[in-house]
Design an enzyme around this catalytic site. Structure first.
Site, PDB file in Angstrom:
ATOM      1  N   LYS A 176       0.847  -1.190   0.000  1.00 46.85           N
ATOM      2  CA  LYS A 176       0.000   0.000   0.000  1.00 46.85           C
ATOM      3  C   LYS A 176       0.882   1.239   0.000  1.00 46.85           C
ATOM      4  CE  LYS A 176      -3.904   2.104   2.422  1.00 46.85           C
ATOM      5  NZ  LYS A 176      -4.869   1.940   3.526  1.00 46.85           N
ATOM      6  N   GLY A 189      -1.028   7.976  -5.573  1.00 49.94           N
ATOM      7  CA  GLY A 189      -0.755   6.571  -5.285  1.00 49.94           C
ATOM      8  C   GLY A 189       0.245   6.336  -4.175  1.00 49.94           C
ATOM      9  N   ARG A 246       0.721  -5.647   3.233  1.00 51.46           N
ATOM     10  CA  ARG A 246      -0.504  -6.175   3.837  1.00 51.46           C
ATOM     11  C   ARG A 246      -0.693  -7.633   3.420  1.00 51.46           C
ATOM     12  NH1 ARG A 246      -5.253  -1.742   3.582  1.00 51.46           N
ATOM     13  NH2 ARG A 246      -5.458  -2.409   1.415  1.00 51.46           N
ATOM     14  N   ARG A 253     -13.820  -7.243  -1.252  1.00 45.71           N
ATOM     15  CA  ARG A 253     -14.668  -6.511  -0.312  1.00 45.71           C
ATOM     16  C   ARG A 253     -16.088  -6.400  -0.847  1.00 45.71           C
ATOM     17  NH1 ARG A 253     -10.623  -1.951   0.149  1.00 45.71           N
ATOM     18  NH2 ARG A 253      -9.178  -3.637  -0.229  1.00 45.71           N
ATOM     19  N   ASP A 337     -16.733  -0.148   0.496  1.00 47.27           N
ATOM     20  CA  ASP A 337     -15.445  -0.543  -0.070  1.00 47.27           C
ATOM     21  C   ASP A 337     -14.422  -0.865   1.009  1.00 47.27           C
ATOM     22  OD1 ASP A 337     -15.887   2.461  -0.010  1.00 47.27           O
ATOM     23  OD2 ASP A 337     -13.708   2.414  -0.122  1.00 47.27           O
ATOM     24  N   ASP A 347      -8.616  -2.004   5.977  1.00 47.65           N
ATOM     25  CA  ASP A 347      -8.300  -0.604   5.674  1.00 47.65           C
ATOM     26  C   ASP A 347      -8.302   0.278   6.929  1.00 47.65           C
ATOM     27  OD1 ASP A 347      -7.865  -1.143   3.061  1.00 47.65           O
ATOM     28  OD2 ASP A 347      -9.737  -0.311   2.309  1.00 47.65           O
TER      29      ASP A 347
END
EC number: 2.7.7.108
Length: 692
Positions: A176, A189, A246, A253, A337, A347
């Site tokens: 991430k 990003g 991660r 999801r 999401d 998240d």
């Protein structure tokens, strides 16, 4: 050393666009003087089933775009300049068969685990999904900063419990903050050090608490910089790009199924794959076959199978949110999401563990309406399940979905009561009155501003009544009351907590507008927000007329009343001639295994972040070690290795793609604060925000 003989090694030679695979004998290569040694990261065995079973975006054009008819897009992570490890989690890396010390010693480790260098067998990709954000359908979202690296085969010998949690035998890994994807929208990003450390620490902290979650294997920072407007005040600064590794069985999801949604009646947006019904069925088949194999085997009828799947997702979600409530965890951005199809905490952005108990606790300062407040989480999760059910139509008939949704609240209540009984040490009996006892405890905590974590931890010191104590019950209650008064808020703390965030004049204007021009009022604010502000103002006025001594008298009355009821309930645990000492020993053991001694409070995370931003990563590593054993009373909690004397802030990261950041307006001078204490005064200044 094992005999090399005819043992073969798989040898990869990387070329542009090509990976040539050769099988060579060790002995032959040794004779040639060429080393075949590869690091543990280079030996990871990938089996990227998601990319084989779900459609890939055929386009490789760079830049942001709508991705139709596909679940993944191939991407190339953007390398970082001089990446270095901040910390690694040994238990999380062990899921992949990796030894943390070996990874730390690997000179290419930071490059591999930041996506700067692609491991053999890895196939970087970004996942396409949609979502309802703060109740409104937002259309295509997707992995705007995250990058799927692939699925690593788990090492042999993993526990039966792990196999139940992850029946595929593969762990999806993603980075991430690895750069631009087709889903980055207006963002770059990237993630910065602040948000990356928060996600890393909280992922592992929540796991150690026994709550289902995605994991974090490492956090890497670098000399690459991005611009962030930390305080949203037009004064941006450069910050270090950082990346979290991660780990989860899957990151699919609820919003993954919303890519098929027709145009929303309110926002007008639709999913990029609307009309691709066969793809929805294909994705549903993939998820059930891989992650719910028992359902796949036991239900040949598709309608029954899909209903059973939705029921299991509902059960897992109800259990998850009950566990959140019982440890005082607030997610902050429960959009569809951010809801895992596997019932995992997913998240970590503007999350927060409650300090002073407040049912209206809002951990995300961007959540002006309180949609995702602590007490709203159970209902919001049901709302999100209803959106998932809509996304699965017609594979999941609406009438079947409604029947399952009707079971959600009873399921949640059962999980919540079961967990709370353990936290209160009510183990031998289940009485209907227990629910009221728990409700009254929460109300007492609210009235007294009691610290959530420390109050529950203290309850194990309130013993079952014995014959000897019966003669002086009032003294026992007095001692227990003193114990809990120590965790209650002071007058100044309550004043600070109840100070409205709105200026009283602005509040008065909004109240007047709500009556005179309701339409304009709805455009500017909402009744829930104004109501909460008015309640705060009312309580603040009451507190302004209260002395510290008067407050103590009130708190004493609240606690002594509840403790008396609690002791009466504990007495019934000891009926039927049981040994009171045995009951007490067992309940203390269970309570201390369900009431953590330490959680990731914001001030703990802030100290670690401020130290890391000054180049000292030791506090991140130390906090991680403490959080790996949250139920233990550990030595050294009273002397954090770094005390944050310079007033460094933990400000927020503007992130248009997903979530998170944290803002602080300058903490001032800080002293020594134990990890297991109530938060210091400066912690009230920490403001965690979300920008979508």
């Amino acid at each position: 050393m094992a005999s090399v003989g005819s043992r073969l090694t798989r040898f990869y030679i990387s070329r542009p666009g090509v990976i040539a695979r050769r099988f060579l004998a060790h002995a032959g290569m040794d004779d040639m003087g060429v080393s075949l040694s590869r690091s543990s990261l280079e030996r990871l065995e990938f089996d990227n089933v998601a990319l084989k079973k779900l459609p890939l975006d055929p386009s490789t054009e760079p830049g942001v775009r709508q991705v139709r008819g596909s679940c993944f897009s191939r991407v190339q992570p953007t390398p970082l300049k001089n990446p270095e490890f901040v910390a690694v989690s040994a238990p999380a890396l062990a899921l992949l068969g990796l030894d943390a010390e070996e990874v730390l010693k690997d000179p290419l480790g930071p490059e591999y685990l930041s996506g700067s260098k692609v491991m053999p067998g890895s196939e970087p990709a970004a996942h396409c999904y949609c979502g309802h954000q703060f109740g409104q359908f937002a259309g295509q979202l997707g992995d705007g900063a995250a990058c799927y690296l692939g699925e690593v085969k788990a090492p042999a010998g993993q526990s039966p419990e792990l196999l139940r949690e992850n029946p595929t035998g593969r762990w999806e890994i993603q980075v991430k903050g690895a750069g631009l994807t087709p889903y980055s929208r207006q963002a770059d990003g990237r993630k910065v050090l602040r948000s990356s450390i928060r996600e890393f620490l909280c992922s592992e902290a929540v796991f150690a608490l026994g709550v289902p979650t995605t994991r974090a294997g490492s956090v890497v920072t670098s000399d690459s910089r991005v611009m962030r407007d930390i305080f949203y005040d037009g004064n941006p600064r450069m910050e270090r790009c950082s990346v979290v590794l991660r780990i989860a069985p899957s990151f699919i999801r609820f919003g993954s199924f919303e890519i098929f949604k027709r145009a929303d009646e309110f926002t007008g947006r639709q999913g990029p794959s609307y009309g691709h019904d066969e793809l929805r069925t294909q994705m549903l088949e993939y998820v059930i076959e891989n992650f719910y194999p028992e359902i796949h085997r036991n239900y040949p009828d598709l309608t029954e199978r899909n209903t059973a799947f939705f029921k299991e997702v509902t059960v897992r979600t109800a259990r998850l949110v009950a566990q959140w409530q019982c440890v005082g965890f607030c997610h902050g951005v429960l959009n569809t999401d951010n809801m895992s199809i596997l019932g995992l905490t997913l998240d970590y952005g503007p999350f927060g563990f409650m300090d002073r108990f407040d049912p209206d606790f809002i951990c995300n300062a961007s959540d002006n309406s309180g949609r995702y407040s602590y007490q709203a989480q159970p209902a919001i999760c049901r709302w999100n399940l209803a959106r998932l059910a809509e996304a699965l139509e017609p594979d999941l008939p609406p009438d079947r979905a409604e029947q399952v949704l009707d079971e959600y609240l009873p399921l949640y209540n059962d999980f919540y009561l079961s967990n709370m009984r353990k936290k209160l040490g009510l183990l031998r009996k289940e009485e209907p009155e227990d629910e009221m006892l728990i409700t009254e405890l929460m109300q007492t905590m609210h009235n007294t501003g009691a610290d959530f974590t420390n109050t529950f931890r203290s309850l194990s010191q309130i013993s079952c009544p014995t014959q000897e104590e019966a003669e002086d019950e009032s003294e026992t209650i007095k001692q227990a009351t003193e114990l809990l008064l120590h965790q209650s808020a002071s007058l100044e703390e309550l004043k600070a907590a109840n100070r409205p965030s709105m200026d009283p004049r602005e509040l008065a204007m909004l109240v007047s507008m709500a009556q005179s021009n309701p339409a304009l009022f709805q455009m500017i604010s909402d009744r829930g927000t104004v109501s909460r502000q008015l309640e705060r103002l009312s309580r603040l006025k009451e507190l302004m007329d209260t002395t510290e001594e008067q407050l103590r008298v009130k708190h004493t009355e609240h606690w002594s009343d509840w403790i008396q009821k609690y002791r009466q309930r504990l007495a019934r645990e000891c009926e039927s001639g049981v040994d009171v000492k045995d009951v007490q020993t067992e309940r203390v053991r269970v309570m201390n295994n369900n009431n953590p001694h330490v959680v990731l409070r914001n001030y703990i995370a802030q100290n670690a972040i401020a130290a890391a931003e000054n180049g000292d990563f030791s506090e991140v590593q130390r906090v991680l070690k403490v959080l790996e054993k949250p139920f233990s009373v550990q030595e050294g909690l009273e002397q954090p290795g770094w005390m944050g004397r310079g007033g460094a802030a933990i400000p927020g990261e503007r992130d248009e793609t997903e979530e998170e950041g944290s803002n602080s307006s300058g903490a001032g001078a800080r002293g020594l604060v134990p990890y297991d204490s109530k938060p210091p005064v400066w912690a009230n200044e920490i403001c965690v925000t979300u920008s979508s």
